[in-house]
Design a protein around this motif. Structure first.
Motif, PDB file in Angstrom:
ATOM      1  N   VAL A  52      21.704  -9.688   6.169  1.00 28.19           N
ATOM      2  CA  VAL A  52      21.405  -8.800   7.606  1.00 28.19           C
ATOM      3  C   VAL A  52      20.980  -9.740   8.697  1.00 28.19           C
ATOM      4  N   VAL A  53      20.978  -8.844   9.724  1.00 30.77           N
ATOM      5  CA  VAL A  53      20.335  -9.421  10.865  1.00 30.77           C
ATOM      6  C   VAL A  53      18.820  -8.683  11.502  1.00 30.77           C
ATOM      7  N   ALA A  54      18.113  -9.364  12.395  1.00 31.50           N
ATOM      8  CA  ALA A  54      17.256  -8.836  12.912  1.00 31.50           C
ATOM      9  C   ALA A  54      17.562  -8.661  14.408  1.00 31.50           C
ATOM     10  N   GLU A  55      17.432  -7.535  14.894  1.00 30.90           N
ATOM     11  CA  GLU A  55      17.864  -7.467  16.452  1.00 30.90           C
ATOM     12  C   GLU A  55      17.254  -6.492  17.358  1.00 30.90           C
ATOM     13  N   GLU A  56      17.106  -6.969  18.522  1.00 28.43           N
ATOM     14  CA  GLU A  56      16.176  -6.224  19.429  1.00 28.43           C
ATOM     15  C   GLU A  56      17.053  -5.990  20.761  1.00 28.43           C
ATOM     16  N   VAL A  60      20.838 -10.526  18.668  1.00 25.52           N
ATOM     17  CA  VAL A  60      20.074 -11.117  17.313  1.00 25.52           C
ATOM     18  C   VAL A  60      19.286 -12.089  17.306  1.00 25.52           C
ATOM     19  N   LEU A  61      17.959 -11.937  16.604  1.00 27.60           N
ATOM     20  CA  LEU A  61      16.893 -12.472  16.685  1.00 27.60           C
ATOM     21  C   LEU A  61      16.961 -13.723  15.678  1.00 27.60           C
ATOM     22  N   GLY A  62      17.600 -13.003  14.607  1.00 33.69           N
ATOM     23  CA  GLY A  62      17.409 -13.585  13.221  1.00 33.69           C
ATOM     24  C   GLY A  62      18.414 -13.175  12.136  1.00 33.69           C
ATOM     25  N   THR A  63      18.514 -13.838  10.928  1.00 34.25           N
ATOM     26  CA  THR A  63      19.319 -13.450  10.221  1.00 34.25           C
ATOM     27  C   THR A  63      18.701 -13.670   8.687  1.00 34.25           C
ATOM     28  N   ALA A  64      19.107 -12.967   7.455  1.00 37.11           N
ATOM     29  CA  ALA A  64      18.707 -13.622   6.144  1.00 37.11           C
ATOM     30  C   ALA A  64      20.129 -13.075   5.377  1.00 37.11           C
ATOM     31  N   LYS A  65      20.004 -13.828   4.358  1.00 36.94           N
ATOM     32  CA  LYS A  65      20.916 -13.664   3.325  1.00 36.94           C
ATOM     33  C   LYS A  65      20.154 -13.551   1.874  1.00 36.94           C
ATOM     34  N   HIS A  87      14.322 -19.091  20.176  1.00 41.47           N
ATOM     35  CA  HIS A  87      13.640 -18.285  21.499  1.00 41.47           C
ATOM     36  C   HIS A  87      12.676 -17.223  20.581  1.00 41.47           C
ATOM     37  N   ALA A  88      12.943 -16.624  19.435  1.00 37.95           N
ATOM     38  CA  ALA A  88      12.303 -15.727  18.928  1.00 37.95           C
ATOM     39  C   ALA A  88      11.221 -15.963  17.697  1.00 37.95           C
ATOM     40  N   VAL A  93       9.611 -12.389  13.375  1.00 38.50           N
ATOM     41  CA  VAL A  93      10.943 -12.299  12.875  1.00 38.50           C
ATOM     42  C   VAL A  93      10.969 -12.539  11.474  1.00 38.50           C
ATOM     43  N   GLY A  94      10.773 -13.834  11.066  1.00 36.83           N
ATOM     44  CA  GLY A  94      10.775 -14.591   9.828  1.00 36.83           C
ATOM     45  C   GLY A  94      10.127 -13.608   8.625  1.00 36.83           C
ATOM     46  N   ARG A  95       8.892 -13.132   9.257  1.00 35.75           N
ATOM     47  CA  ARG A  95       8.250 -12.331   8.235  1.00 35.75           C
ATOM     48  C   ARG A  95       8.565 -10.999   8.024  1.00 35.75           C
ATOM     49  N   ALA A  96       9.475 -10.429   9.057  1.00 38.37           N
ATOM     50  CA  ALA A  96      10.045  -9.082   8.917  1.00 38.37           C
ATOM     51  C   ALA A  96      11.309  -9.226   7.888  1.00 38.37           C
ATOM     52  N   LEU A  97      11.912 -10.407   8.224  1.00 38.21           N
ATOM     53  CA  LEU A  97      13.266 -10.777   7.218  1.00 38.21           C
ATOM     54  C   LEU A  97      12.741 -10.817   5.707  1.00 38.21           C
TER      55      LEU A  97
END
Length: 161
Positions: A52-56, A60-65, A87-88, A93-97
């Motif tokens: 997945v990606v976290a975007e705003e 893309v602010l971050g990603t997780a697998k 920058h994010a 972001v990490g917590r949300a992922l």
């Protein structure tokens, strides 16, 4: 911020995040010489795994697998990895992922989640995972060659779902 499934079109924004994290050599035991193609093969999970990606605002602010930690008799335990753009960081972001990954694993029927190699000097990640209910169940001493701290331990962290 929205978390959504990774698409191939995202790689142009995900690769710089992955490249930055692995070339820093501070938090991931990935080879800093990897090409974009090698990193893609490692980072982008194939089914039944999930990336997945976290975007705003289209950025893309971050990603997780996430996926199965081990096959066969160990397949009831999930694992996940997270990377956040420099920058994010500090914006949740990490917590949300991580929360997304825990929810995903629970919905998939996993009994637990295990992180196999959390660099002990990555205090922000270790603290986040502890707040999310993970415990350090062991540390492999001096298993990670940090560029400024020298050899530091790798934690194995676990949480029941």
């Amino acid at each position: 911020m929205r978390i959504r499934e990774f698409t191939e079109a995202d790689w142009d924004q995900v690769w710089p995040i992955v490249e930055d994290v692995i070339t820093a050599q501070e938090t991931f035991p990935y080879d800093p010489a990897w090409t974009s193609e090698v990193a893609h093969d490692v980072w982008v999970e194939r089914a039944p795994g999930h990336t997945v990606v976290a975007e705003e605002d289209g950025k893309v602010l971050g990603t997780a697998k996430m996926g199965t930690n081990r096959p066969g008799p160990g397949s009831h335990v999930a694992t996940a990895s997270f990377m956040v753009a420099a920058h994010a960081r500090g914006r949740g972001v990490g917590r949300a992922l991580a929360e997304y990954a825990l929810d995903w694993a629970s919905r998939q029927g996993y009994a637990a989640m295990q992180f196999n190699a959390v660099v002990e000097s990555n205090e922000g990640a270790v603290e986040l995972y502890r707040r999310l209910g993970f415990a350090v169940i062991g540390t492999v001493p001096e298993a990670f060659a940090h560029p400024t701290l020298g050899r530091v331990g790798l934690h194995v962290m676990h949480r029941r779902l």
